[in-house]
Design an enzyme around this catalytic site. Structure first.
Site, PDB file in Angstrom:
ATOM      1  N   SER A  74       0.850  -1.196   0.000  1.00 10.55           N
ATOM      2  CA  SER A  74       0.000   0.000   0.000  1.00 10.55           C
ATOM      3  C   SER A  74       0.881   1.239   0.000  1.00 10.55           C
ATOM      4  O   SER A  74       2.064   1.159  -0.325  1.00 10.55           O
ATOM      5  CB  SER A  74      -0.940  -0.035   1.215  1.00 10.55           C
ATOM      6  N   ASN A  75       0.334   2.388   0.380  1.00 12.99           N
ATOM      7  CA  ASN A  75       1.134   3.621   0.442  1.00 12.99           C
ATOM      8  C   ASN A  75       0.644   4.481   1.597  1.00 12.99           C
ATOM      9  O   ASN A  75      -0.305   4.111   2.283  1.00 12.99           O
ATOM     10  CB  ASN A  75       1.067   4.357  -0.898  1.00 12.99           C
ATOM     11  N   TYR A  76       1.278   5.618   1.806  1.00 12.57           N
ATOM     12  CA  TYR A  76       0.996   6.428   2.989  1.00 12.57           C
ATOM     13  C   TYR A  76      -0.231   7.340   2.881  1.00 12.57           C
ATOM     14  O   TYR A  76      -0.469   8.151   3.758  1.00 12.57           O
ATOM     15  CB  TYR A  76       2.210   7.300   3.314  1.00 12.57           C
ATOM     16  N   SER A  77      -0.990   7.240   1.796  1.00 13.39           N
ATOM     17  CA  SER A  77      -2.143   8.139   1.652  1.00 13.39           C
ATOM     18  C   SER A  77      -3.116   7.981   2.828  1.00 13.39           C
ATOM     19  O   SER A  77      -3.469   6.872   3.215  1.00 13.39           O
ATOM     20  CB  SER A  77      -2.874   7.816   0.335  1.00 13.39           C
ATOM     21  N   ALA A 136      -4.650   7.504  -4.097  1.00 12.45           N
ATOM     22  CA  ALA A 136      -3.287   7.130  -4.449  1.00 12.45           C
ATOM     23  C   ALA A 136      -3.347   5.651  -4.841  1.00 12.45           C
ATOM     24  O   ALA A 136      -3.236   4.759  -3.994  1.00 12.45           O
ATOM     25  CB  ALA A 136      -2.362   7.344  -3.271  1.00 12.45           C
TER      26      ALA A 136
END
Ligand code: CTP
Length: 403
Positions: free
Chosen positions: A209-212, A276
């Site tokens: 995943s990502n930091y969004s 994101a």
């Protein structure tokens, strides 16, 4: 920046709820933005907070009664001077009265007599809120243009967790600000907003995943709602509470997000892709858990996800397309490239290396670029304020499309 609330007369109705104490903060925030505040309390509200508190903060006597000899037709003069009526907290009782045209105290009478926009922030016990009678009353009021903010899910006065908590004062004031500035600007229009990260499953316990955080997308959804648009919010996993008025869908992966967005595309006037989206997903679908016994080195093969926005850009169908891009270098060139390649009307670009911009934080520093190459640089501001600027730009773009 001058607030839309500056020099505006705001009637603040306070009703009987434990959240009445939060009205003190609302008054403070309204006055900070230059508004004149006229507190009106129901009798029940006075059991929770003494009128002196609100009188002191508003620098004005709190209106408590309908019939007082010295001010003969107070409800009419108040109703006429109002630029907006905000009821926060609003009990189930006041909502029921407003929905049925009952005017048996000063607040319900002013509400019936005013032509100003009305914003209601409900606060009550979970069971009361989900009661179908109350829901019908809310629907009835919405149909005649009354706007609602919240309530939200969280810990209630009873100690239980449920939906019924009044929205935070800052959120309420921001919504009121938008309402005054541009009420019904997008009435009859429907926009889809995506928010948050996507999760790409590696195995049964892991994902990429990502930091969004989803904050930008949720702010866009809230602002759109305040401006009268119908909002479909398609969100990846976040810890945020979706606005009660949005049609909300939670998704996990980029593929699920793509499916939902494509399903809804035909019925919307535009899409704001603030999500994101993970560019890659694990190639193989694995059951169970990958064990470390697979070896000292382990290679995870990734496959590119479909680009949702590019696909929408190919379809276009006369709809407004807004993209976002977070970059660490060559911000403007990259943004312009994506705007062109994805056939967008507008791109919101931010350099995530700057302090106060990008993932997780409440502020953002962005540049808006439209398809004609016009650039608007916005200095550091709250994500809600960025959302306001984005919707202003959409309005400008659509000026020639909608009358
Ligand atoms: N986007 C999308 N689907 C993807 C990837 C991105 O719809 N699979 C959307 C994002 O929501 C955003 C815009 O495209 O509105 C730009 O996303 P970004 O990640 O900045 O760009 P990419 O196209 O992934 O390009 P690059 O990897 O070169 O940065």
């Amino acid at each position: 920046m001058v607030s839309a609330l500056k020099d505006k007369n705001i009637l603040l109705g306070i009703t009987g709820s434990i959240a009445a104490y939060k009205a003190a903060e609302i008054i403070r925030l309204l006055r900070k933005r230059g508004a004149q505040v006229y507190p009106i309390m129901t009798r029940a509200a006075t059991y929770f907070v003494h009128p002196i508190t609100f009188q002191t903060l508003a620098s004005r006597r709190v209106v408590l009664e309908l019939f007082r000899q010295e001010d003969k037709i107070k409800h009419i003069s108040l109703a006429e001077l109002a630029d907006a009526l905000l009821i926060a907290p609003a009990s189930a009782n006041i909502i029921a009265k407003l929905a049925n045209g009952i005017a048996d105290d000063i607040l319900s009478t002013v509400a019936l007599a005013t032509k100003a926009p009305v914003l209601i922030a409900p606060a009550m016990n979970h069971q009361m809120y989900v009661n179908p009678i109350l829901q019908q009353n809310i629907d009835k009021l919405k149909r005649v243009g009354v706007k609602f903010i919240g309530p939200e899910k969280g810990q209630l006065a009873s100690g239980k967790v449920g939906i019924g908590r009044m929205s935070e004062p800052s959120r309420i004031v921001e919504c009121l600000e938008s309402l005054i500035q541009c009420r019904d600007e997008f009435k009859g229009k429907c926009f889809l907003v995506t928010a948050g990260p996507t999760r790409e499953r590696i195995d049964e316990v892991r994902f990429i995943s990502n930091y969004s955080s989803g904050k930008m997308g949720y702010a866009l959804a809230e602002e759109g709602i305040c401006r009268g648009a119908r909002i479909i919010l398609v969100s990846g996993p976040t810890s945020l509470v979706p606005p009660a008025e949005a049609e909300f869908y939670r998704v996990e992966s980029a593929e699920e997000m793509r499916k939902k967005v494509m399903e809804e595309f035909a019925r919307v006037d535009g899409v704001l892709m603030a999500a994101a989206v993970s560019d890659f997903r694990p190639e193989r679908k694995r059951e169970g858990k990958i064990k470390k016994s697979v070896g000292e080195r382990f290679t995870l093969e990734l496959r590119q996800n479909p680009d949702i926005l590019s696909e929408l850009g190919k379809r276009k169908e006369g709809k407004i397309l807004v993209g976002f891009c977070a970059e660490t270098e060559n911000l403007e060139e990259e943004a312009k490239r994506k705007l062109r390649e994805k056939n967008l009307d507008l791109i919101v670009a931010n350099d995530i290396t700057l302090e106060g911009a990008g993932f997780g934080v409440d502020t953002n520093i962005v540049v808006l670029i439209d398809r004609y190459g016009n650039l608007t640089h916005l200095s550091k501001r709250s994500k809600r304020e960025v959302a306001r600027a984005v919707w202003d730009k959409i309005k400008e773009i659509t000026k020639n499309l909608y009358r």
